[in-house]
Scaffold this active site. Structure first.
Site, PDB file in Angstrom:
ATOM      1  N   ARG A  50      51.692  31.768  26.681  1.00 48.02           N
ATOM      2  CA  ARG A  50      52.548  31.797  27.884  1.00 48.02           C
ATOM      3  C   ARG A  50      54.009  31.543  27.532  1.00 48.02           C
ATOM      4  NH1 ARG A  50      53.754  28.264  32.635  1.00 48.02           N
ATOM      5  NH2 ARG A  50      53.609  29.511  34.536  1.00 48.02           N
TER       6      ARG A  50
ATOM      7  N   ILE B 100      57.274  33.378  37.322  1.00 42.48           N
ATOM      8  CA  ILE B 100      55.918  33.489  36.772  1.00 42.48           C
ATOM      9  C   ILE B 100      55.063  32.479  37.550  1.00 42.48           C
ATOM     10  CG2 ILE B 100      56.466  31.805  34.950  1.00 42.48           C
ATOM     11  CD1 ILE B 100      54.537  33.121  33.095  1.00 42.48           C
ATOM     12  N   SER B 101      53.846  32.873  37.935  1.00 41.32           N
ATOM     13  CA  SER B 101      52.983  31.988  38.721  1.00 41.32           C
ATOM     14  C   SER B 101      52.515  30.801  37.882  1.00 41.32           C
ATOM     15  CB  SER B 101      51.750  32.750  39.208  1.00 41.32           C
ATOM     16  OG  SER B 101      52.114  33.919  39.889  1.00 41.32           O
ATOM     17  N   LYS B 102      52.176  29.721  38.577  1.00 44.97           N
ATOM     18  CA  LYS B 102      51.619  28.539  37.903  1.00 44.97           C
ATOM     19  C   LYS B 102      50.310  28.901  37.223  1.00 44.97           C
ATOM     20  CE  LYS B 102      51.720  25.295  41.645  1.00 44.97           C
ATOM     21  NZ  LYS B 102      51.361  23.942  41.976  1.00 44.97           N
TER      22      LYS B 102
END
Ligand code: SAH
Length: 285
Positions: free
Chosen positions: A97, A123-125
């Protein structure tokens, strides 16, 4: 949550259903001109993921080397927080990530937080990525995913996770700048089953339809009709949608059953960037 709410207005049997017309009580409707049966089912209680918050005193750690120990730690915390799909967790333990965010943010890449990726997007969790993909794999047709459509490639992270779980992934991004950056970031990973498309994801991607799974990382006021048209029997769509009654976004899960009928459920409140129309050259280098 929408449990127990009673909207007196009748649902229209036509797609797209406006969320405020969706009935949480069990109903069957035959859509005029289609063979679909639209059922509105009671909303099952969904556990909220209580992810441990990083204590303020805890230093932000840079990702050393390829970040594997931090990734494993992230996965352990996701598991403790209730993520049960080991296949999803195994892929998240592999996908770096930190390589999808700018160098200045890499130290936070394995915390359960959304991060800016440029051009006003995020960016999503990790817990949201895990939750949505877990939901996809609970589709009526079973966990194996052949074709997956992602709307909102962003930095490409979730697309890379999906590529570790599906035979083929198509991911669409409407901002040219982000599409190009995602292409550059994903190139060294050589994911042959992942195709990034620059386009308006509201239209889906008809050439590769139907899809076993459709996942949106941006939410509008209703689900675009093309998504449902491109959902295979046994397939599942997971997307944030604005709920007028709750005045917030909620996670919507829509299944197309083997007989072609549609079942939709509303899950927990979420916060995603808006689903926009059309494409934009914004950020094109
Ligand atoms: N899955 C992404 C999350 C990106 S945020 C990741 O892992 O980084 C959501 C993205 O949806 C943004 O990049 C935004 O530009 C994009 N988006 C919004 N509306 C869209 C549309 N109609 N078609 C395609 N992408 C869209």
């Amino acid at each position: 949550m929408a449990d127990g709410e009673d909207d007196a207005r009748p649902p229209s049997g036509r797609w797209p259903l406006r969320l405020e017309r969706a009935q949480p009580s069990a109903r069957r409707l035959v859509s005029p001109g289609t063979d679909s049966v639209i059922r509105h089912e009671p909303v099952p209680a969904t556990p909220r993921v209580a992810f441990p918050v990083r204590r303020a005193a805890e230093p932000v750690r840079p990702a050393p080397g390829d970040g594997a120990p931090l990734r494993q730690h992230m996965v352990d915390r996701l598991r403790q927080a209730g993520c049960r799909d080991e296949a999803v967790l195994a892929v998240m333990a592999r996908v770096p990530r930190h390589l999808f965010v700018d160098a200045a943010l890499q130290g936070q890449a394995y915390e359960d937080t959304s991060l800016p990726i440029g051009l006003g997007q995020t960016i999503s969790k990790p817990s949201v990525v895990a939750r949505m993909i877990e939901l996809l794999r609970e589709r009526p047709g079973g966990p194996a995913l052949r074709r997956v459509l992602e709307i909102g490639s962003g930095c490409g992270y979730q697309a890379a996770v999906l590529a570790g779980l599906a035979e083929r992934v198509i991911s669409i991004e409407r901002l040219r700048g982000l599409h190009e950056r995602a292409l550059a970031r994903l190139a060294p990973m050589a994911l042959a089953n992942l195709q990034l498309v620059y386009g308006d994801g509201r239209l889906g991607h008809a050439p590769a339809a139907p899809f076993d799974a459709i996942i949106a990382a941006a939410g509008g006021h209703e689900l675009p009709p093309a998504w449902l048209e491109q959902l295979a029997r046994g397939g599942r769509l997971v997307a944030p949608v604005h709920d007028a009654a709750l005045k917030s976004q909620v996670l919507m899960v829509v299944d197309r059953l083997a007989d072609g009928s549609i079942v939709q459920r509303i899950h927990e409140p979420v916060r995603f960037v808006p689903l926009e129309s059309g494409i934009s050259e914004f950020g094109h280098s």
